[in-house]
Design a protein around this motif. Structure first.
Motif, PDB file in Angstrom:
ATOM      1  N   ARG A  65       6.326   2.354   8.478  1.00 14.39           N
ATOM      2  CA  ARG A  65       5.438   1.791   7.750  1.00 14.39           C
ATOM      3  C   ARG A  65       6.123   1.722   6.278  1.00 14.39           C
ATOM      4  O   ARG A  65       7.115   2.865   6.553  1.00 14.39           O
ATOM      5  CB  ARG A  65       4.219   2.952   7.446  1.00 14.39           C
ATOM      6  CG  ARG A  65       3.502   2.953   5.851  1.00 14.39           C
ATOM      7  CD  ARG A  65       2.279   3.860   6.451  1.00 14.39           C
ATOM      8  NE  ARG A  65       1.334   4.015   5.794  1.00 14.39           N
ATOM      9  CZ  ARG A  65       0.478   4.887   5.673  1.00 14.39           C
ATOM     10  NH1 ARG A  65       0.675   5.986   6.006  1.00 14.39           N
ATOM     11  NH2 ARG A  65      -0.694   4.705   4.411  1.00 14.39           N
ATOM     12  N   HIS A 115       1.767   1.083  10.088  1.00 10.86           N
ATOM     13  CA  HIS A 115      -0.056   1.289   9.396  1.00 10.86           C
ATOM     14  C   HIS A 115       0.097  -0.082   9.216  1.00 10.86           C
ATOM     15  O   HIS A 115       0.950  -0.828   7.962  1.00 10.86           O
ATOM     16  CB  HIS A 115       0.283   1.704   7.566  1.00 10.86           C
ATOM     17  CG  HIS A 115      -0.740   2.154   6.953  1.00 10.86           C
ATOM     18  ND1 HIS A 115      -2.612   2.729   7.113  1.00 10.86           N
ATOM     19  CD2 HIS A 115      -1.143   1.630   5.435  1.00 10.86           C
ATOM     20  CE1 HIS A 115      -2.990   2.364   6.066  1.00 10.86           C
ATOM     21  NE2 HIS A 115      -1.904   1.571   5.084  1.00 10.86           N
ATOM     22  N   ASP A 134       2.198   0.529   0.582  1.00 15.97           N
ATOM     23  CA  ASP A 134       0.736   0.315   1.491  1.00 15.97           C
ATOM     24  C   ASP A 134       0.715  -1.417   1.093  1.00 15.97           C
ATOM     25  O   ASP A 134      -0.824  -1.114   1.278  1.00 15.97           O
ATOM     26  CB  ASP A 134       0.098   1.620   1.111  1.00 15.97           C
ATOM     27  CG  ASP A 134       0.744   2.538   1.448  1.00 15.97           C
ATOM     28  OD1 ASP A 134       1.303   3.195   2.623  1.00 15.97           O
ATOM     29  OD2 ASP A 134      -0.127   4.036   1.386  1.00 15.97           O
ATOM     30  N   ASP A 175       5.536   5.855  11.510  1.00 17.34           N
ATOM     31  CA  ASP A 175       4.247   5.751  11.851  1.00 17.34           C
ATOM     32  C   ASP A 175       3.817   3.946  11.314  1.00 17.34           C
ATOM     33  O   ASP A 175       4.404   3.749  10.143  1.00 17.34           O
ATOM     34  CB  ASP A 175       3.356   6.675  11.503  1.00 17.34           C
ATOM     35  CG  ASP A 175       3.335   6.553   9.467  1.00 17.34           C
ATOM     36  OD1 ASP A 175       4.337   6.515   9.232  1.00 17.34           O
ATOM     37  OD2 ASP A 175       2.173   6.542   9.510  1.00 17.34           O
ATOM     38  N   GLY A 234      -1.608  -1.813   6.552  1.00 15.66           N
ATOM     39  CA  GLY A 234      -2.461  -1.972   4.861  1.00 15.66           C
ATOM     40  C   GLY A 234      -2.794  -3.766   4.437  1.00 15.66           C
ATOM     41  O   GLY A 234      -2.293  -5.054   4.950  1.00 15.66           O
TER      42      GLY A 234
END
Length: 342
Positions: A208, A275, A199, A273, A277
């Motif tokens: 992700r 993401h 992440d 998904d 980060g």
């Protein structure tokens, strides 16, 4: 055999100690009563790691440092000696990475990954040796990966750095053996782990970032690293059945493995998904405006807490002897049976 038997335990340095494997490793050393110097960039993670070390029973020394700066690493080593005394164990673990096809990684990004993940180990090893060689004692643990032998897609910079660590560590081992030195170095090759790195790495994939399954908890790696620090006569340790399978397959059928990774390596390293980060390539994700990520990532539901293969790696000589004795027994039984039939 432990490196030292002082009343206060060993003096241990762990780089990349603010999160993930480094964080879990610092806790594991502290549980044995060791004094642990925590080296990393992120202030939030370092402060939390220090508190965990103290709660586990050890002493903590926090040193904010970028391991790609050789002088800063050398100064950190001197600070450890001035505060705790001679260094018994140095664990090189700090790294950074980019998840992207090779053609989508910029020159500066590739250089940065190499400077942190490879040269950080070189500089840490050099700093440790400056203090260990005059005493003719000490252990350096290089935290490696199955990717030190087998490159996979989307992690070319990281894989290149891990391969380089493997090469320089082998050269160093030869030199220490030639000098009959009491200083030891060993490498611990790890599998995919449930750490926060997925992440906070720079990610240019559609999904992700995630580790290739099966995923192990960072405490599995930490136990192996602590064990290796006390049993550094072995050149390396393999952690996880997936590590063993990868390294064996790469030695026997590397071309077939490449085709398999070309087919599966993209999907197995990302979730559907997306993401965004706080990428830690240039600055720590847990800086003054960040937060403490801890040792675990988001994969607790699937992560494995133990590795039977790790026991095999530790006890391979004993198992080899047992297999030899067993084979000899089978041959003797067959011979006696043959004589009885005559």
């Amino acid at each position: 055999m432990r490196t030292t038997e002082t009343p206060h335990g060993r003096v241990v340095v762990v780089t990349g100690a603010s999160g993930g494997v480094g964080r879990a490793t610092a806790r594991a050393f502290a549980a044995g009563g060791d004094r642990v110097a925590l080296l990393a960039r992120g202030s939030e993670g370092l402060a939390a790691a220090a508190e965990e070390v103290r709660r586990a029973g050890g002493e903590a020394l926090v040193i904010g440092v970028d391991v790609s700066d050789a002088k800063a690493v050398d100064d950190a080593a001197q600070q450890v000696v001035d505060t705790f005394g001679p260094i018994d164990v140095w664990v090189n673990n700090a790294f950074t990475g980019v998840f992207a096809p090779f053609t989508e990684i910029g020159p500066d990004e590739f250089r940065r990954v190499t400077e942190v993940t490879y040269l950080g180990y070189v500089f840490g090893t050099q700093a440790a040796l400056r203090h260990m060689l005059p005493r003719d004692r000490g252990t350096i643990v290089q935290v490696g990966s199955a990717l030190a032998y087998r490159g996979i897609p989307l992690q070319s910079a990281y894989c290149g750095a891990k391969h380089a660590i493997q090469g320089f560590n082998e050269s160093l081992r030869c030199e220490l053996l030639h000098a009959r030195s009491g200083v030891r170095t060993t490498m611990v090759q790890l599998p995919g782990l449930n750490t926060p790195q997925f992440d906070w790495v720079l990610n240019r994939m559609k999904g992700r970032a995630r580790p290739v399954a099966p995923v192990y908890q960072p405490e599995v790696a930490a136990r192996a690293i602590v064990y290796a620090a006390s049993h550094a006569g072995r050149r390396e340790y393999w952690v996880g059945a997936s590590t063993a399978a990868t390294l064996i397959a790469n030695a026997v059928v590397p071309g077939l493995l490449e085709r398999y990774l070309a087919r599966t390596g993209f999907s197995s390293q990302q979730d559907e998904d997306r993401h965004e980060g706080p990428a830690n390539l240039w600055a720590p994700a847990d800086g003054p405006q960040g937060h403490d990520f801890g040792a675990h990532g988001r994969f607790d539901d699937e992560a494995v807490h133990d590795s039977p293969q790790q026991w095999v790696s530790r006890n391979r000589r004993r198992m080899g002897a047992a297999l030899t004795v067993g084979a000899a027994g089978v041959l003797a039984a067959r011979k006696l049976a043959g004589q009885a039939r005559r």
